[in-house]
Design a protein around this motif. Structure first.
Motif, PDB file in Angstrom:
ATOM      1  N   GLU A   2      94.675  87.142 110.715  1.00 24.19           N
ATOM      2  CA  GLU A   2      93.512  86.915 109.846  1.00 24.19           C
ATOM      3  C   GLU A   2      92.241  86.926 110.693  1.00 24.19           C
ATOM      4  OE1 GLU A   2      91.442  83.313 107.321  1.00 24.19           O
ATOM      5  OE2 GLU A   2      93.607  83.227 107.694  1.00 24.19           O
ATOM      6  N   ILE A   3      91.237  87.715 110.288  1.00 26.32           N
ATOM      7  CA  ILE A   3      90.028  87.821 111.104  1.00 26.32           C
ATOM      8  C   ILE A   3      88.754  87.437 110.361  1.00 26.32           C
ATOM      9  CG2 ILE A   3      90.970  89.566 112.669  1.00 26.32           C
ATOM     10  CD1 ILE A   3      89.327  91.664 111.089  1.00 26.32           C
ATOM     11  N   LEU A   4      88.726  87.536 109.012  1.00 23.85           N
ATOM     12  CA  LEU A   4      87.459  87.242 108.356  1.00 23.85           C
ATOM     13  C   LEU A   4      87.653  87.025 106.862  1.00 23.85           C
ATOM     14  CD1 LEU A   4      86.465  90.060 106.709  1.00 23.85           C
ATOM     15  CD2 LEU A   4      86.054  90.795 109.040  1.00 23.85           C
ATOM     16  N   GLY A   5      86.605  86.467 106.242  1.00 16.49           N
ATOM     17  CA  GLY A   5      86.525  86.340 104.797  1.00 16.49           C
ATOM     18  C   GLY A   5      85.391  87.213 104.288  1.00 16.49           C
ATOM     19  N   ALA A   6      85.514  87.685 103.056  1.00 14.29           N
ATOM     20  CA  ALA A   6      84.517  88.608 102.523  1.00 14.29           C
ATOM     21  C   ALA A   6      84.552  88.587 101.003  1.00 14.29           C
ATOM     22  CB  ALA A   6      84.774  90.021 103.051  1.00 14.29           C
ATOM     23  N   GLY A   7      83.677  89.347 100.384  1.00 14.92           N
ATOM     24  CA  GLY A   7      83.659  89.467  98.935  1.00 14.92           C
ATOM     25  C   GLY A   7      82.361  90.087  98.449  1.00 14.92           C
ATOM     26  N   PHE A  13      80.326  89.363 104.317  1.00 11.37           N
ATOM     27  CA  PHE A  13      81.527  89.034 105.087  1.00 11.37           C
ATOM     28  C   PHE A  13      81.132  88.103 106.223  1.00 11.37           C
ATOM     29  CE2 PHE A  13      79.755  92.958 106.799  1.00 11.37           C
ATOM     30  CZ  PHE A  13      79.641  92.677 108.150  1.00 11.37           C
ATOM     31  N   GLY A  14      82.102  87.380 106.741  1.00  9.28           N
ATOM     32  CA  GLY A  14      81.848  86.491 107.861  1.00  9.28           C
ATOM     33  C   GLY A  14      83.085  86.292 108.703  1.00  9.28           C
ATOM     34  N   MET A  15      82.879  86.204 110.004  1.00 10.51           N
ATOM     35  CA  MET A  15      84.006  86.020 110.930  1.00 10.51           C
ATOM     36  C   MET A  15      83.621  85.037 112.022  1.00 10.51           C
ATOM     37  SD  MET A  15      83.837  89.666 112.965  1.00 10.51           S
ATOM     38  CE  MET A  15      83.413  90.586 111.477  1.00 10.51           C
ATOM     39  N   GLY A  16      84.602  84.299 112.532  1.00 14.52           N
ATOM     40  CA  GLY A  16      84.377  83.382 113.629  1.00 14.52           C
ATOM     41  C   GLY A  16      84.582  84.081 114.962  1.00 14.52           C
TER      42      GLY A  16
END
Length: 340
Positions: A282-287, A309-312
């Motif tokens: 798992e690398i990121l969330g988006a929508g 989208f955003g990623m840590g």
């Protein structure tokens, strides 16, 4: 004895020669230097006495005194003890053309290397860069992102509150709101920065971390544009043959919302300890940006659509470098950092 004639200078030469030849230690050499060549030495006094002589005597005596000074100074500087320390370039054991000793130098922190690599990929895809404050208002951090007071999603953030209306930002999404308030579509920007969560420090979590979020707003932006953008990023960052998997999720500021997994770049989907035998990371969330968020920013949701989208950065770094403890990034241990 006063030395005021050329004949007296010859006497001085013999005395200096005898003392020079009798030098047997470094202390003797230093005493000789002070006596004859120092600022208050005999030879300096000779030159001062020239002012009281007649022009004819000054010419003759001055030439002899200069010759004597040059002779004594030359013999002293060429003496064997002058090269014992190896500091002189005339020492056979010293080569001034050799490089000096290297001084330790710093380098980019591994988190900054990952940040720059991600940033450069999106900049090459046409995204600009935007920044915002780390101390943020409740409005930008929550309300404008479709999380009004008492919204249950606020509990997911574990927020540091400065007062009732001010927080340490829990994500870089507030920068998206500020950009949409001040820039008319089309908008294509990324938002790197540091964020804070009131979480227990452990091998997998920390009270601060870094994020990169992205935003694209224009007419007729679709979910396929989001998928294509993330696939292009993943293949440039990980591997050109990388596959991604999109799973439904929930974020209050996007609808629909998804989480994105990338095929494990170490085992190529076969399963390993890094991906916990699943073959995916798992690398990121988006929508797609929620219409309510557009309304807060003064953008017509009937005319414009967009994705976010955003990623840590820490999570990406842990995965890419195979590190199992996030705390290593913040301990400033040179043994760890010099590996990068």
């Amino acid at each position: 004895m006063e030395y005021k004639t050329v004949e007296s200078l010859e006497i001085l030469r013999k005395e200096a020669t005898a003392e020079f030849e009798a030098i047997a230690s470094e202390q003797n050499a230093e005493n000789f230097r002070v006596k004859y060549l120092g600022k208050k030495g005999v030879l300096r006094d000779l030159m001062k006495s020239l002012g009281a002589m007649s022009p004819e005597d000054r010419k003759t005596f001055g030439a002899a005194a200069n010759e004597l000074r040059a002779d004594i100074e030359g013999r002293f500087n060429d003496a064997p003890w002058q090269n014992k320390t190896g500091a002189s370039s005339t020492d056979a054991g010293f080569d001034p053309t050799l490089p000096g000793y290297p001084f330790p130098s710093g380098s980019l922190h591994p988190l900054m290397k990952i940040r720059d690599e991600i940033r450069n990929i999106f900049v090459s895809m046409g995204f600009s860069i935007a920044y915002g404050p780390e101390v943020e208002s409740d409005y930008y951090n929550f309300q404008a992102l479709n999380m009004p007071p008492f919204h249950p999603a606020r509990d997911m953030q574990d927020t540091f509150y400065i007062d009732e209306k001010t927080v340490l930002r829990t994500h870089t999404s507030p920068v998206q709101i500020r950009v949409m308030e001040n820039v008319k579509p089309p908008i294509r920007a990324i938002m790197p920065g540091r964020v804070y969560r009131n979480e227990e420090i452990s091998a997998r979590s920390y009270c601060l971390f870094h994020q990169i979020e992205g935003l694209y707003v224009d007419e007729n932006v679709s979910f396929s544009d989001l998928k294509g953008t993330l696939l292009a990023f993943s293949r440039r960052f990980f591997d050109e043959k990388t596959h991604i998997k999109i799973r439904p999720s929930y974020f209050p500021f996007t609808e629909p919302s998804v989480e994105v997994d990338v095929e494990c770049f170490l085992c190529k989907g076969k399963g390993c300890s890094i991906c916990k035998q699943s073959g995916w990371l798992e690398i990121l969330g988006a929508g797609m940006v929620h219409p309510n968020v557009f309304k807060y920013c003064g953008i017509d949701p009937e005319k414009y659509t967009g994705f976010a989208f955003g990623m840590g950065i820490e999570r990406i770094a842990l995965l890419k470098y195979g590190i199992d403890d996030i705390r290593l990034f913040y301990e400033n241990d040179a043994r760890f950092l010099k590996q990068f």
